[in-house]
Motif scaffolding. Structure first.
Motif, short mmCIF file in Angstrom:
data_model
loop_
_atom_site.label_atom_id
_atom_site.label_comp_id
_atom_site.label_asym_id
_atom_site.label_seq_id
_atom_site.Cartn_x
_atom_site.Cartn_y
_atom_site.Cartn_z
N SER A 312 0.65 -1.27 0.27
CA SER A 312 0.51 0.12 0.29
C SER A 312 0.73 1.09 -0.19
O SER A 312 1.90 0.79 0.39
N ARG A 313 0.37 2.12 -0.53
CA ARG A 313 1.06 3.61 -0.52
C ARG A 313 0.56 5.01 -0.30
O ARG A 313 -0.72 4.59 -0.52
N ARG A 314 0.13 5.29 0.85
CA ARG A 314 -0.53 6.42 0.48
C ARG A 314 0.12 8.01 0.90
O ARG A 314 1.24 8.47 1.73
N GLU A 320 5.20 10.27 1.65
CA GLU A 320 4.39 9.29 1.46
C GLU A 320 4.68 7.93 2.62
O GLU A 320 5.73 7.50 2.75
#
Length: 377
Positions: A312-314, A320
């Protein structure tokens, strides 16, 4: 009028200097309904120092503050002001005679009183004229003298905080106690209000004890930080001390986000999914916890010794937050990297770790082993 549009620092009256006092706690114990909330806390706030009491909810921060103010009584131990006991087995000085100011979390302004009446409330030893003059001077120090005859409900949260600060400082206490004074403020104003408050505290030179659960806030404000957990003092030191040399894994996790691994020392080394950490000096067979700060996990397209799959990557603006699957770890490894360093849609990457962001703790004593630790290829 917002806080930003009040009088500038150049036109604001300089805060009156107080005679800073040294506040000491000696083996303080306290309990509610058979549950011990403070367990032998010994701590000193030096004269003129800003000391932050930091810890999660229920750690005993506010209780310690209330004991210092005289609102609560400890089960045992002593509170001393400049070496003189103000609370102990044979003495209890009433709150109003301690020379200690208290600023509550909700500001506790009287809604039926004007701003200047709120500030002059504690100036009982002065004549009405003198008390108003001192209250107006305190309001001018915080840039709100033009609101003197208004009522609290017309002020913003930040302005109410300034009024509460002016009221606490007006009697020029030797020690000022502040219970999470910025927790109710809008996040956009918090940094400005906090900086202004710190500047005023420096001007008054009063000893200040500030309760907070926010590690960054403590690091921004404090000369020293006292970290508490479950009623016990975990560690005391500067922000640099607590960040770089945490006393246990709780302290490490409070000052930075970490990935945590369990391992055992073998031949002076500790194996983790992120590689092998040097643990020379720790006994073979010793169970350890390895903490790796998120900021120390470097993620790139090609550079790095450990293959990883981005789960996942926010996007958080400047940075990030990534979760990565790596060999040997059942849980994803987290990383905090500068935004836009990786191509959009990237799935496969490689990881390396900065040695200074790795901490090894003995599990039974949680004594840290820091300094020579490094991830080895």
């Amino acid at each position: 009028m917002s806080v930003q549009t009040t009088q500038s620092d150049k036109s604001r009256r300089t805060a009156g200097v107080t005679f800073a006092a040294r506040l000491s706690f000696e083996d303080i114990r306290h309990g509610y309904h058979g549950r011990e909330t403070l367990r032998g806390v010994s701590l000193t706030a030096e004269a003129g120092e800003v000391l932050c009491l930091l810890g999660p909810s229920g750690s005993g921060k506010t209780t310690l503050l209330r004991i210092a103010a005289g609102i609560e009584a400890q089960s045992s131990g002593r509170v001393l002001l400049n070496g003189r006991a103000v609370a102990g087995p044979d003495v209890f000085v009433p709150p109003e005679q301690r020379g200690i100011g208290l600023m509550f979390q909700d500001f506790a302004l009287f809604p039926h009183m004007s701003v200047v009446e709120n500030v002059r409330f504690g100036l009982t030893a002065m004549s009405a004229r003198e008390a108003r003059a001192e209250a107006m001077a305190a309001l001018e120090r915080v840039g709100l003298d033009h609101y003197a005859d208004k009522f609290p409900h017309v002020l913003s949260g930040g302005e109410q905080q300034r009024v509460a600060l002016a009221r606490a400082l007006a009697p020029r206490p030797g020690v000022l106690l502040m219970d999470e004074p910025f927790s109710g403020l809008d996040s956009r104003l918090k940094d400005t209000i906090r900086a202004d408050t710190l500047a005023i505290l420096r001007e008054t030179r009063a000893t200040a004890v500030v309760v907070t659960h926010d590690a960054e806030e403590a690091m921004r404000m404090a000369d020293r930080i006292a970290l508490l957990r479950d009623g016990k003092l975990v560690q005391v030191g500067t922000s640099d001390d607590l960040y770089r040399r945490p006393g246990d894994i709780f302290a490490a996790s409070f000052f930075s986000e970490i990935n945590e691994f369990s391992s055992v020392v073998r031949n002076g080394r500790v194996e983790t999914p992120l590689g092998v950490a040097d643990a020379a000096g720790l006994a073979d067979g010793r169970a350890v916890a390895v903490a790796v700060r998120l900021s120390g996990v470097n993620v790139s397209v090609e550079r790095g010794v450990i293959p990883a799959r981005i789960v996942s990557r926010r996007f958080l603006g400047v940075v990030e937050l990534l979760e990565l699957a790596i060999p040997g770890s059942e849980r994803p490894v987290r990383a905090r990297i500068r935004a836009d360093m990786l191509p959009t849609g990237l799935r496969d990457a490689r990881i390396s770790v900065d040695p200074q962001d790795i901490l090894v703790f003995e599990k039974d004593s949680e004594t840290p082993y820091i300094g020579e630790t490094k991830i080895m290829e």
